[in-house]
Design a protein around this motif. Structure first.
Motif, PDB file in Angstrom:
ATOM      1  N   PRO A 105     -15.592  -1.740 -54.238  1.00 45.70           N
ATOM      2  CA  PRO A 105     -16.688  -0.783 -54.386  1.00 45.70           C
ATOM      3  C   PRO A 105     -16.339   0.534 -53.712  1.00 45.70           C
ATOM      4  CG  PRO A 105     -17.174  -2.316 -52.619  1.00 45.70           C
ATOM      5  CD  PRO A 105     -15.897  -2.802 -53.254  1.00 45.70           C
ATOM      6  N   PRO A 106     -17.068   1.593 -54.026  1.00 48.44           N
ATOM      7  CA  PRO A 106     -16.831   2.867 -53.334  1.00 48.44           C
ATOM      8  C   PRO A 106     -16.992   2.677 -51.827  1.00 48.44           C
ATOM      9  CG  PRO A 106     -18.297   3.170 -55.216  1.00 48.44           C
ATOM     10  CD  PRO A 106     -18.141   1.694 -55.033  1.00 48.44           C
ATOM     11  N   PRO A 107     -16.017   3.090 -51.029  1.00 45.77           N
ATOM     12  CA  PRO A 107     -16.097   2.840 -49.583  1.00 45.77           C
ATOM     13  C   PRO A 107     -17.192   3.658 -48.919  1.00 45.77           C
ATOM     14  CG  PRO A 107     -14.206   4.226 -50.097  1.00 45.77           C
ATOM     15  CD  PRO A 107     -14.776   3.780 -51.408  1.00 45.77           C
ATOM     16  N   GLN A 108     -17.925   3.021 -48.017  1.00 51.52           N
ATOM     17  CA  GLN A 108     -18.971   3.727 -47.290  1.00 51.52           C
ATOM     18  C   GLN A 108     -18.350   4.734 -46.326  1.00 51.52           C
ATOM     19  OE1 GLN A 108     -21.953   1.373 -45.315  1.00 51.52           O
ATOM     20  NE2 GLN A 108     -22.322   0.066 -47.089  1.00 51.52           N
ATOM     21  N   GLY A 109     -18.898   5.949 -46.336  1.00 53.07           N
ATOM     22  CA  GLY A 109     -18.486   6.964 -45.371  1.00 53.07           C
ATOM     23  C   GLY A 109     -17.138   7.606 -45.644  1.00 53.07           C
ATOM     24  N   VAL A 110     -16.561   7.369 -46.814  1.00 55.50           N
ATOM     25  CA  VAL A 110     -15.238   7.899 -47.136  1.00 55.50           C
ATOM     26  C   VAL A 110     -15.267   8.489 -48.543  1.00 55.50           C
ATOM     27  CG1 VAL A 110     -12.790   7.366 -47.446  1.00 55.50           C
ATOM     28  CG2 VAL A 110     -14.093   6.180 -45.673  1.00 55.50           C
ATOM     29  N   SER A 111     -14.700   9.663 -48.707  1.00 55.56           N
ATOM     30  CA  SER A 111     -14.574  10.270 -50.032  1.00 55.56           C
ATOM     31  C   SER A 111     -13.136  10.113 -50.509  1.00 55.56           C
ATOM     32  CB  SER A 111     -14.950  11.754 -49.985  1.00 55.56           C
ATOM     33  OG  SER A 111     -14.583  12.392 -51.194  1.00 55.56           O
ATOM     34  N   LEU A 112     -12.936   9.220 -51.465  1.00 54.35           N
ATOM     35  CA  LEU A 112     -11.591   9.047 -52.005  1.00 54.35           C
ATOM     36  C   LEU A 112     -11.089  10.332 -52.657  1.00 54.35           C
ATOM     37  CD1 LEU A 112     -11.677   5.486 -53.620  1.00 54.35           C
ATOM     38  CD2 LEU A 112     -10.382   6.210 -51.615  1.00 54.35           C
ATOM     39  N   ALA A 114     -11.731  13.470 -51.875  1.00 62.08           N
ATOM     40  CA  ALA A 114     -11.283  14.430 -50.861  1.00 62.08           C
ATOM     41  C   ALA A 114      -9.972  13.975 -50.229  1.00 62.08           C
ATOM     42  CB  ALA A 114     -12.362  14.589 -49.797  1.00 62.08           C
ATOM     43  N   LEU A 115      -9.871  12.681 -49.935  1.00 62.30           N
ATOM     44  CA  LEU A 115      -8.645  12.171 -49.331  1.00 62.30           C
ATOM     45  C   LEU A 115      -7.456  12.320 -50.277  1.00 62.30           C
ATOM     46  CD1 LEU A 115      -9.888   8.903 -47.594  1.00 62.30           C
ATOM     47  CD2 LEU A 115      -9.102  10.996 -46.478  1.00 62.30           C
ATOM     48  N   LEU A 116      -7.684  12.056 -51.554  1.00 59.19           N
ATOM     49  CA  LEU A 116      -6.599  12.144 -52.524  1.00 59.19           C
ATOM     50  C   LEU A 116      -6.113  13.590 -52.662  1.00 59.19           C
ATOM     51  CD1 LEU A 116      -4.923  10.414 -54.427  1.00 59.19           C
ATOM     52  CD2 LEU A 116      -6.620  10.822 -56.208  1.00 59.19           C
ATOM     53  N   LYS A 117      -7.032  14.533 -52.710  1.00 54.41           N
ATOM     54  CA  LYS A 117      -6.643  15.942 -52.788  1.00 54.41           C
ATOM     55  C   LYS A 117      -5.846  16.354 -51.559  1.00 54.41           C
ATOM     56  CE  LYS A 117     -10.589  17.492 -55.596  1.00 54.41           C
ATOM     57  NZ  LYS A 117     -11.824  18.319 -55.601  1.00 54.41           N
ATOM     58  N   ASP A 357      -0.709   6.749 -41.601  1.00 51.33           N
ATOM     59  CA  ASP A 357      -1.570   7.594 -40.764  1.00 51.33           C
ATOM     60  C   ASP A 357      -2.942   6.993 -40.477  1.00 51.33           C
ATOM     61  OD1 ASP A 357      -3.134   8.027 -43.044  1.00 51.33           O
ATOM     62  OD2 ASP A 357      -2.451  10.080 -43.377  1.00 51.33           O
ATOM     63  N   GLY A 358      -3.176   5.751 -40.940  1.00 55.12           N
ATOM     64  CA  GLY A 358      -4.437   5.081 -40.649  1.00 55.12           C
ATOM     65  C   GLY A 358      -5.525   5.303 -41.675  1.00 55.12           C
ATOM     66  N   THR A 359      -5.272   6.158 -42.665  1.00 53.53           N
ATOM     67  CA  THR A 359      -6.281   6.403 -43.696  1.00 53.53           C
ATOM     68  C   THR A 359      -6.596   5.124 -44.470  1.00 53.53           C
ATOM     69  OG1 THR A 359      -5.596   8.711 -43.944  1.00 53.53           O
ATOM     70  CG2 THR A 359      -6.801   7.740 -45.769  1.00 53.53           C
ATOM     71  N   ALA A 360      -5.576   4.315 -44.745  1.00 52.52           N
ATOM     72  CA  ALA A 360      -5.803   3.063 -45.474  1.00 52.52           C
ATOM     73  C   ALA A 360      -6.781   2.165 -44.716  1.00 52.52           C
ATOM     74  CB  ALA A 360      -4.481   2.332 -45.701  1.00 52.52           C
ATOM     75  N   ASP A 361      -6.656   2.111 -43.409  1.00 49.04           N
ATOM     76  CA  ASP A 361      -7.579   1.292 -42.620  1.00 49.04           C
ATOM     77  C   ASP A 361      -8.996   1.855 -42.659  1.00 49.04           C
ATOM     78  OD1 ASP A 361      -5.798  -0.699 -41.793  1.00 49.04           O
ATOM     79  OD2 ASP A 361      -5.069   0.520 -40.133  1.00 49.04           O
ATOM     80  N   ARG A 362      -9.118   3.184 -42.695  1.00 54.65           N
ATOM     81  CA  ARG A 362     -10.444   3.796 -42.808  1.00 54.65           C
ATOM     82  C   ARG A 362     -11.082   3.453 -44.148  1.00 54.65           C
ATOM     83  NH1 ARG A 362      -9.548   9.773 -42.654  1.00 54.65           N
ATOM     84  NH2 ARG A 362     -11.747   9.775 -43.271  1.00 54.65           N
ATOM     85  N   ILE A 363     -10.300   3.562 -45.215  1.00 55.68           N
ATOM     86  CA  ILE A 363     -10.825   3.215 -46.543  1.00 55.68           C
ATOM     87  C   ILE A 363     -11.200   1.741 -46.576  1.00 55.68           C
ATOM     88  CG2 ILE A 363     -10.288   3.074 -49.000  1.00 55.68           C
ATOM     89  CD1 ILE A 363      -8.323   5.410 -48.556  1.00 55.68           C
ATOM     90  N   LEU A 364     -10.323   0.893 -46.056  1.00 53.99           N
ATOM     91  CA  LEU A 364     -10.586  -0.539 -46.035  1.00 53.99           C
ATOM     92  C   LEU A 364     -11.868  -0.863 -45.287  1.00 53.99           C
ATOM     93  CD1 LEU A 364      -9.658  -3.457 -46.605  1.00 53.99           C
ATOM     94  CD2 LEU A 364      -8.321  -3.343 -44.492  1.00 53.99           C
ATOM     95  N   ALA A 365     -12.094  -0.203 -44.155  1.00 54.64           N
ATOM     96  CA  ALA A 365     -13.323  -0.438 -43.395  1.00 54.64           C
ATOM     97  C   ALA A 365     -14.551  -0.065 -44.221  1.00 54.64           C
ATOM     98  CB  ALA A 365     -13.284   0.361 -42.092  1.00 54.64           C
ATOM     99  N   GLY A 366     -14.472   1.047 -44.952  1.00 52.74           N
ATOM    100  CA  GLY A 366     -15.592   1.449 -45.802  1.00 52.74           C
ATOM    101  C   GLY A 366     -15.819   0.498 -46.955  1.00 52.74           C
TER     102      GLY A 366
END
Length: 464
Positions: A105-112, A114-117, A357-366
Motif C-alpha cells: 500500500p502507499p506508505p504512510q508519511g512518505v511520498s514515493l 518526491a523520493l523518486l524525483k 542511505d536508509g530511505t528503503a527502511d523509511r519506506i518500509l516503515a510507512g
C-alpha cells in the motif's frame, strides 16, 4: 474521437439479455470500451437523452447507467458541459477496485514521487549517463551485491556478497534457478529433474513457469503451517524432485506463516535429499521480527529470493537472490543473461541508493504502518478471513462447489476485481477460497468500501 465531440461508438459493446438489467449492460459496455482503450480519459459521452433515443429505451434507464458508471469511477460530470471519461487514478485504471494483485500500500508519511524525483536527480548528477545507460551483465556490481546482502540480513543473517545475484524481479530469478538446476540434473546423468514439489495452492508464477519449461508439479499435503514433514519426506524419496518450492512467510495465497519448528523440519528433509529448496520470500521484511529464513537453516541447498515489489514498490523491478555457496551464483547470472539479459540500471541504482542511505527502511516503515491498518479493516469487515497482522492479503474459505467464474463476474458487476483459488491451483483437488489483496486501492476508505461489497457479495442470498 475527440474530447470536444461526444461519441457513442462504445454502445456497440452493449450485450443486453441474460437476465441482466439494461442499465447494468450499459455500464459494462462503457467499461469494456475504457478497458480496451476505445474511450480515453477526457472523452465526452453523448447526452443521456441521445443514448435513450438511439437505443429506444427509457431515459431514466440511461440516467441510472450513467450514475452507476460515475459510482464506479468510470466517468465524471462537468456542470453545463456533459459527462466525460474520468481521468484515472492508479488504483482504478480498468474501472475496477483491484483486490486481486498483491501490492504494497502507499506508505504512510512518505511520498514515493518526491523520493523518486530526488533520488533520480542525485544519481544523474553523480553518474555518467553513458555508463548508466549501457549494458550491465553479470550478478551485479560489488556495491549492488553488498546492498542486497544488507537488505536480506534481518531475515537471512550475515551472507557474503559473493552469493548475491541482483535480478530484475522475482519471476526472472525463478526462471534462472529452474533452468539452471534442471539443466544440471540432465548434464550430471542423474534422474532428469522433471518434478517440482509445491503446495496444492501456490504462486501462479511457478505454475506458469513449470508449464513453460515442461516441469511436472507435485502437490504435497499441507496443514495451516505448510508442508506436512512426513508427506514431504515421502515425496522427496519417491519423486526425486529437482526442487521443492515454497513461500513460507504469509504463504501465498492462504496467508498463514510457517512456524520455526516446521521450518527446521522442512529444511532438514530437503538438506538430506538431492533436491534444491527454492524459498520465495517477498513478505518477511514486512514483519518487525521475521522468522529466520530456511536458507539460514539449509544454506548449502537453498535459493532465497526476496523481491522489493511487495515491500517497497513493484516499479523498481529489483529482487535479490542469495544462492548456495560455490559456483551457483555465477551459473544463475549466466541464466539471467540468457533469459532477461539485465535489469534496468536506473531503477537498480535507485533501489541500491535507498538501501544504503536508509530511505528503503523509511519506506518500509510507512508500508508496514499502512499494511497493518488495512489488515485491521479486513478483520473488522471480514472476520472469517485469515492472515498475518503484517500481511498484504487475507484468505477466505468458500463453500465447496461455488462457481468461481460466476463469483468473479458478480464481483466485476460491483466494480471489484477478485481472484479465486483456481488461479493458484497446482492440482484439481484443492480448497475453494478467495485471496483478497489489501494494498492495491490507493486509499483505505476505498478499500473499506470494497471489502463491504465483498461481504455483501458473499451473503448466502447473493450467491446463486
Amino acid at each position: 474521437m475527440t474530447r470536444d465531440r461526444p461519441t457513442g461508438g462504445w454502445l456497440r459493446h452493449l450485450r443486453a439479455g441474460g437476465g441482466r438489467p439494461i442499465y447494468l449492460a450499459l455500464v459494462e459496455a462503457l467499461e469494456t470500451a475504457v478497458r480496451e482503450g476505445e474511450l480515453q480519459p477526457g472523452d465526452q459521452l453523448p447526452p443521456q437523452r441521445a443514448v435513450a433515443d438511439q437505443l429506444g429505451i427509457d431515459f431514466t434507464t440511461v440516467t441510472r447507467a450513467y450514475g452507476a458508471a460515475r459510482a464506479r469511477g468510470l466517468v465524471e460530470g462537468a456542470v453545463g458541459r456533459g459527462t466525460f471519461v474520468r481521468r484515472r487514478a492508479v488504483d482504478d485504471e480498468a474501472g475496477l477496485v483491484d483486490l486481486s494483485m498483491n501490492l504494497p500500500p502507499p506508505p504512510q508519511g512518505v511520498s514515493l514521487a518526491a523520493l523518486l524525483k530526488e533520488t533520480t536527480a542525485a544519481i544523474l548528477d553523480r553518474t555518467e549517463v553513458a555508463t548508466l545507460m549501457a549494458y550491465h551483465a553479470g550478478p551485479g556490481t560489488p556495491g549492488q551485491r553488498a546492498a542486497g546482502a544488507a537488505w536480506l540480513a534481518p531475515v537471512l543473517g550475515e551472507v557474503g556478497a559473493e552469493r548475491i545475484v541482483v535480478c530484475p524481479g522475482a519471476q526472472s530469478a525463478l526462471t534462472a534457478i529452474l533452468t539452471t538446476i534442471t539443466r544440471s540434473s540432465v548434464q550430471s546423468g542423474s534422474k532428469p529433474g522433471a518434478c517440482v514439489i509445491v503446495e496444492p495452492l501456490t504462486y501462479p508464477g511457478i505454475i506458469a513457469l513449470a508449464e513453460r519449461l515442461g516441469l511436472r508439479l507435485v502437490a504435497c499435503p499441507v496443514d495451516d503451517q505448510g508442508f506436512l514433514p512426513e508427506a514431504l519426506a515421502r515425496l522427496c524419496a519417491e519423486e526425486q524432485p529437482a526442487a521443492v518450492y515454497l513461500v513460507p512467510t504469509t504463504r501465498n495465497p492462504v496467508a498463514t506463516t510457517m512456524g520455526s519448528a516446521r521450518r527446521r523440519a522442512v529444511a532438514a528433509i530437503v538438506d538430506t535429499s538431492e533436491a534444491w529448496l527454492i524459498e520465495d520470500d517477498p513478505y518477511s521484511r514486512l514483519f518487525d521480527s521475521p522468522l529466520p529464513a530456511l536458507a539460514s537453516l539449509a544454506p548449502e541447498r537453498t535459493f532465497h529470493i526476496a523481491t522489493l515489489s511487495k515491500t517497497l514498490t513493484p516499479g523498481l523491478r529489483t529482487a535479490f537472490l542469495a544462492a548456495p555457496a560455490g559456483p551457483m551464483a555465477a551459473r544463475i547470472a549466466d541464466a539471467l543473461h540468457a533469459t532477461t539479459l539485465m535489469g534496468s540500471p536506473l531503477t537498480t541504482a535507485v533501489a541500491v541508493r535507498w538501501i544504503r542511505d536508509g530511505t528503503a527502511d523509511r519506506i518500509l516503515a510507512g508500508v508496514r504502518l499502512e499494511a497493518r491498518a488495512r489488515r485491521a479493516i479486513a478483520a473488522e469487515i471480514l472476520p472469517a478471513a485469515r492472515g498475518d497482522a503484517e500481511g498484504l492479503h487475507v484468505w477466505l474459505d468458500l463453500p465447496t462447489g461455488l462457481d468461481a467464474g460466476g463469483l468473479r463476474t458478480l464481483a466485476a458487476a460491483r466494480g471489484l476485481a477478485l481472484v479465486t483459488a483456481d488461479a493458484f491451483a497446482a492440482t484439481s483437488d484443492h480448497p475453494a477460497g478467495l485471496r483478497i489483496s489489501l494494498g492495491g486501492p490507493a486509499k483505505a476508505s476505498l478499500l473499506r468500501e470494497a471489502l463491504r461489497n465483498v461481504a455483501a457479495l458473499l451473503e448466502p442470498a447473493a450467491i446463486v
